[in-house]
Design a protein around this motif. Structure first.
Motif, short mmCIF file in Angstrom:
data_model
loop_
_atom_site.label_atom_id
_atom_site.label_comp_id
_atom_site.label_asym_id
_atom_site.label_seq_id
_atom_site.Cartn_x
_atom_site.Cartn_y
_atom_site.Cartn_z
N TYR A 1 -3.53 0.18 14.44
CA TYR A 1 -4.64 0.37 13.52
C TYR A 1 -4.28 1.46 12.53
CZ TYR A 1 -8.90 1.88 11.42
OH TYR A 1 -9.83 2.22 10.48
N LEU A 2 -4.47 1.17 11.28
CA LEU A 2 -4.25 2.15 10.22
C LEU A 2 -5.44 2.14 9.30
CD1 LEU A 2 -0.58 1.26 9.24
CD2 LEU A 2 -1.31 3.24 10.54
N CYS A 3 -5.88 3.31 8.90
CA CYS A 3 -6.94 3.34 7.91
C CYS A 3 -6.36 2.82 6.59
CB CYS A 3 -7.51 4.74 7.77
SG CYS A 3 -6.45 5.92 6.96
N PRO A 4 -7.20 2.29 5.69
CA PRO A 4 -6.69 1.68 4.45
C PRO A 4 -5.77 2.59 3.65
CG PRO A 4 -9.01 1.19 4.73
CD PRO A 4 -8.64 2.16 5.83
N ARG A 5 -6.04 3.89 3.63
CA ARG A 5 -5.18 4.80 2.86
C ARG A 5 -3.79 4.94 3.47
NH1 ARG A 5 -8.96 9.61 2.89
NH2 ARG A 5 -10.22 8.23 4.10
N ALA A 6 -3.68 4.71 4.78
CA ALA A 6 -2.38 4.82 5.46
C ALA A 6 -1.67 3.48 5.53
CB ALA A 6 -2.58 5.38 6.86
N GLU A 7 -2.40 2.41 5.34
CA GLU A 7 -1.81 1.08 5.52
C GLU A 7 -0.73 0.78 4.48
OE1 GLU A 7 -3.39 -3.40 6.34
OE2 GLU A 7 -4.52 -2.17 4.95
N ARG A 8 -1.00 1.00 3.22
CA ARG A 8 -0.03 0.69 2.17
C ARG A 8 1.26 1.50 2.34
NH1 ARG A 8 0.85 -3.56 0.19
NH2 ARG A 8 2.87 -3.07 0.97
N ASP B 1 7.88 0.21 5.98
CA ASP B 1 8.41 -0.93 6.71
C ASP B 1 9.42 -1.68 5.84
OD1 ASP B 1 8.71 -3.30 8.32
OD2 ASP B 1 7.09 -4.23 7.20
N GLU B 2 9.04 -1.93 4.61
CA GLU B 2 9.91 -2.70 3.70
C GLU B 2 11.21 -1.95 3.43
OE1 GLU B 2 8.85 -4.30 -0.44
OE2 GLU B 2 7.28 -5.04 0.91
N GLN B 3 11.12 -0.66 3.22
CA GLN B 3 12.30 0.15 2.90
C GLN B 3 13.23 0.34 4.09
OE1 GLN B 3 10.55 3.73 1.44
NE2 GLN B 3 9.79 2.78 -0.44
N ASN B 4 12.67 0.37 5.30
CA ASN B 4 13.45 0.70 6.48
C ASN B 4 13.64 -0.47 7.44
OD1 ASN B 4 13.87 3.75 6.21
ND2 ASN B 4 11.71 3.48 5.79
N LYS B 5 13.23 -1.65 7.02
CA LYS B 5 13.42 -2.87 7.81
C LYS B 5 12.82 -2.75 9.21
CE LYS B 5 15.67 -4.59 4.39
NZ LYS B 5 14.79 -4.87 3.28
N LEU B 6 11.61 -2.22 9.29
CA LEU B 6 10.89 -2.15 10.55
C LEU B 6 9.97 -3.36 10.67
CD1 LEU B 6 9.89 1.61 10.50
CD2 LEU B 6 11.74 0.56 11.80
#
Length: 116
Positions: free
Chosen positions: A2-9, A15-20
């Motif tokens: 769970y991530l609040c909307p401000r933390a989600e982006r 994730d995209e930058q670090n291939k997670l």
């Protein structure tokens, strides 16, 4: 997760930058049983018509609802399917406050639920 909307982006960007493998679930108003000591805000809002808590009516003007069980099942499904990635929205009902009031009035006639 769970991530609040401000933390989600930022999490999805990281994730995209670090291939997670970051997966997020954005839910609508969660209704149903809860295990917290205090009543969650979403339940307080969902019960506003029964409790006549007019301060929460604005939350119910046009909204989505999801039951706790459905949200739990969504988490399990996404956890078990490893090809998932990104953001998922979990909501099962989309209602206006008037539709919600009419539905609740039919299901729970013992409560004097306002429909105006």
């Amino acid at each position: 997760m769970y991530l609040c909307p401000r933390a989600e982006r930022p999490a999805l960007d990281f994730d995209e930058q670090n291939k997670l493998e970051v997966v997020t679930i954005a839910s609508s108003i969660i209704v149903g049983p809860f295990i917290m000591q205090n009543i969650p805000g979403s339940v307080t809002a969902a019960l506003a018509l029964i409790t006549r808590n007019e301060a929460h009516y604005s939350i119910l003007l046009q909204h989505g609802l999801v039951h706790t069980d459905d949200l739990c099942n969504a988490h399990i499904f996404l956890y078990e399917h490893h090809a998932t990635k990104g953001r998922y929205i979990c909501s099962s009902q989309d209602k206006t406050i008037l539709q919600l009031a009419k539905m609740m009035r039919e299901r729970y006639p013992e409560y004097d639920i306002p429909i105006k």
